[in-house]
Design a protein around this motif. Sequence first.
Motif, short mmCIF file in Angstrom:
data_model
loop_
_atom_site.label_atom_id
_atom_site.label_comp_id
_atom_site.label_asym_id
_atom_site.label_seq_id
_atom_site.Cartn_x
_atom_site.Cartn_y
_atom_site.Cartn_z
N PRO A 306 -2.70 12.49 1.12
CA PRO A 306 -3.09 12.78 2.51
C PRO A 306 -3.05 14.28 2.80
N CYS A 461 -5.90 3.25 -1.71
CA CYS A 461 -5.66 2.69 -0.38
C CYS A 461 -6.53 1.46 -0.13
N SER A 502 -9.24 4.95 5.97
CA SER A 502 -9.14 5.35 4.57
C SER A 502 -8.40 6.67 4.42
N LEU A 503 -7.84 6.83 3.25
CA LEU A 503 -7.00 8.00 3.00
C LEU A 503 -7.81 9.27 2.81
N LEU B 63 3.68 8.43 -0.31
CA LEU B 63 2.37 8.21 -0.92
C LEU B 63 1.26 8.19 0.14
N GLY B 64 1.56 7.59 1.28
CA GLY B 64 0.55 7.52 2.35
C GLY B 64 -0.61 6.62 2.00
N ALA B 65 -0.39 5.59 1.21
CA ALA B 65 -1.51 4.82 0.67
C ALA B 65 -1.79 3.49 1.36
N CYS B 66 -0.79 2.83 1.94
CA CYS B 66 -1.05 1.49 2.47
C CYS B 66 -1.72 1.51 3.83
N ARG B 67 -1.61 2.64 4.52
CA ARG B 67 -2.29 2.91 5.80
C ARG B 67 -1.77 2.07 6.96
N LEU B 70 -0.41 4.08 10.16
CA LEU B 70 -1.29 5.00 10.89
C LEU B 70 -0.92 5.03 12.37
N PRO B 81 -1.10 9.03 8.96
CA PRO B 81 -0.02 8.19 8.46
C PRO B 81 1.35 8.78 8.84
N VAL B 84 3.89 10.39 6.17
CA VAL B 84 3.74 11.71 5.53
C VAL B 84 3.43 12.83 6.51
N PHE B 111 -5.57 -6.96 2.38
CA PHE B 111 -4.57 -7.18 1.32
C PHE B 111 -4.58 -8.64 0.88
#
Lengths: 543, 254
Positions: A306, A461, A502-503, B63-67, B70, B81, B84, B111
């Motif tokens: 990010p 993501c 989205s990331l 990681l900031g990946a699963c969102r 937000l 996110p 982070v 998911f």
Amino acid sequence: MMLDEINEIAQRQREKETGFRHRINVCIAAGCLSSRSDDIVAAFEEEIARRGLEKSCRVKGVGCLGLCAGGPLVAVEPAGILYRGVAADDVGEIVDALPGSPLARLHCPRETPFFQRQQKIVLENCGWIDPTAIEDYIAADGYQAMHTALTRMTPEEVTREVSRSGLRGRGGAGYPTGLKWSTVAKAESATKFVVCNADEGDPGAFMDRSVLESDPHRVIEGMVIAGWAVGASRGFIYLRAEYPLAVKRVKAAIAAAERSGLLGGSLFHTPFGFDIKVRLGAGAFVCGEETALIASIEGRLGRPRPRPPYPAEHGLWGAPTLINNVETFANIPPILRNGSGWFAGIGTEKSKGTKVFALAGRVRNTGLIEVPMGTTLRDIVYAIGGGIREDRTFKAAQTGGPSGGCIPEEHLDLPIDYDSLVEVGSIMGSGGMIIMDETACMVDVAKFFMGFCCAESCGACVPCRVGTTQLHRLLERITAGHGTAGDLARIEDLCDLVQNTSLCGLGQTAPNPVVSTLRYFRDEYEAHIQEGRCPAGACKLGQ
Amino acid sequence: MAHPPFDPRHAAHPTGSRPAPILTLKIDGQDVGARSGDTILTVARENDIHIPTLCHLEGLSTLGACRLCLVEVAGANRLLPACVTAVREGMAVTTRSERLQTYRRKLLELFFSERNHVCAVCVSNGHCELQDLADTLGMTHVRYDYLYPPAAIDASHPRFSVDHNRCILCLRCLRACEEIEGAHTWDVMGRGIDCRVITDLNQPWGESESCTGCGKCVQVCPTGALTEKGRAVAEMVKNKEFLPYLRIMRRRTF
Ligand SMILES: Cc1cc2nc3c(=O)[nH]c(=O)nc-3n(C[C@H](O)[C@H](O)[C@H](O)COP(=O)(O)O)c2cc1C
Ligand code: SF4
Ligand code: SF4
Ligand code: SF4
Ligand code: SF4
Ligand code: FES
Ligand code: FES
């Protein structure tokens, strides 16, 4: 290296050139090379030797001449004659015709709009200089801007000049280059880096590759100037391994610059030194995203993180890092040579200079073109592109690749620049431009780009990893005739989710081709779903 | 990943010794204080404001990946996110607007649509963070196609097994193994929907020479993807005590 040494090399090279009565320039960029233009160079050399013309006739490999689809191309100077579709067998006849009028069979007139309507800044040396000879670049005023910057300008003055020129990043988003430079310049750190993004992963795009193959020193010069301006002494060119010729030429150019003292320590006897290393990428589209690119150079998995923090603050190994695109760097030497005012005088109010496009699709003249910002789409398609093949009608232009969108006929008179493209729902992107006629199915086009994005998603993501896959399935269902009434709403809903959650830029922009085709060609989607037919007769439903 | 991704906490305290200045901001309309360098998530949790997370785990790099975390920040044109994003003076954060809750539910649906989540036959049924989130956020059904890509179960390890059908690619296992245990057994391979976590160079876990068998990855895994052997349906309870322990160990190493 000192200025007078450079001037001397330039002088000598120019005299050498003008000493020949005929100069035969053969394109040896990737397009023409793939149709064996290297054999043509050899054939010319042989023919000239056989006829004992070595003193009056010179053969030289040069960079892309632009009309790649007509390749291999050969230019005869100073007569200004261009030949297309040349084969090694034609060499004898071309040499026969040298003193007289051009050989009609292969002649490609230069008085056509394709050549006349373009304005070359980034590509000014392409087709003129030998990309493998540093002297040729120097003879074309190369490294003059770097000398001026390093010996007569402060870093602040250089940055100010770039800011005043109005140059915006050519890698996609169009961020003001001067502003980015000054942010990195202001960052406090003993170590900083300059990175040239030469990943160029957009399907169909080859602008950056052509510049690197045809004129690599210009990018090196731009990077050194950037290093001076932001206070970095090391640079990386991140280049995809699928571009073997560009890799070879860039590496050779770096070595030549090092040997000539134009890279390395104390440049022009100043305390400033700069070196450049090439890093090869494995060719993943996402590695063009700057944080993924940084991870990849560091030897980690090429996955985005990010932002903020932006690379300008926290880049390579945590140090402030300036990342610019190939074409952005290529604009720097001419801006410093001719002044920011000159550059700012070209283009539109908020988009200055020119843009290189890889013109592809259904136009007659496909190839590499460079036009001032603000040129209308109509000019590109009909004047430069020579109109639609088989006299069909224009339907849409796709710009910006997988992050872009389609521009319909009603916007043919749109002056193309960063902001006008956004207004009509597309983007400049890196410069891919695909022209489509009435035989193109817009649902199919959207499906193609969505397929590209879901295959290139890094998988980090969920909105991008799963969302693009779901979107692709829905589009596939529609083109197969299995679309249902609620599908368009489902698609719109998913597009919104993927764009907003989205990331990285890949996922955030992946729905754009779908959104823009839905905006202008909704009736086509509806025809597929409600009537089970493809109005363009292109996808599976059309047959 | 040889280096942990950027962690704003560390960037803000390069020396770790200077006292951090105190900032004030608003989260969901409530005035809160924070140390410079804190993330929105940390500050929210300190103030009992609940933001859903999946990939985040205190003690591991971010990681900031699963969102799922937000949030809306006034003046920012994108959702950010919370796990982070560093706080700034005067920031105004919204953590639970209708828009955010809807997005979170849809992300959960994605998911669930990705792999095979039939909770009724899952060893983690009732003890699963993904399931919990679906419950608390009111995700009742999945409106997308189930993709069900063929995914294997690797039971070659003497004590643990990995069922890729339940993996959500949060990479908590990877980070725990690398950053806490120092073994770096886990990695990821493949792009997009073909993405998989792998052990060593995609060898069976049981043949891994780097795995110490410590079980950290199993305990931090939020779902039924990593489990101890010999657990029947709904019997796999992850050791929640483990998480504070990780945090302490993490503090000691820095
Ligand atoms: C998925 C993705 C792919 C990208 N690919 C490229 C690329 O191939 N070349 C490039 O210059 N920029 C690419 N970009 C944009 C870069 O991240 C970055 O903005 C750019 O290199 C900055 O340079 P500029 O300011 O000179 O345009 C990409 C961005 C995204 C999100
Ligand atoms: S948006 Fe796509 S490419 Fe970008 S981080 Fe997410 S999964 Fe990877
Ligand atoms: S991992 Fe969780 S969500 Fe998936 S099947 Fe098991 S209990 Fe259900
Ligand atoms: S058991 Fe321990 S060493 Fe083995 S993979 Fe899991 S965390 Fe790594
Ligand atoms: S195995 Fe578990 S911890 Fe590892 S990525 Fe999958 S869900 Fe996350
Ligand atoms: S590659 Fe030869 S003209 Fe473009
Ligand atoms: S918890 Fe923040 S993105 Fe996963």
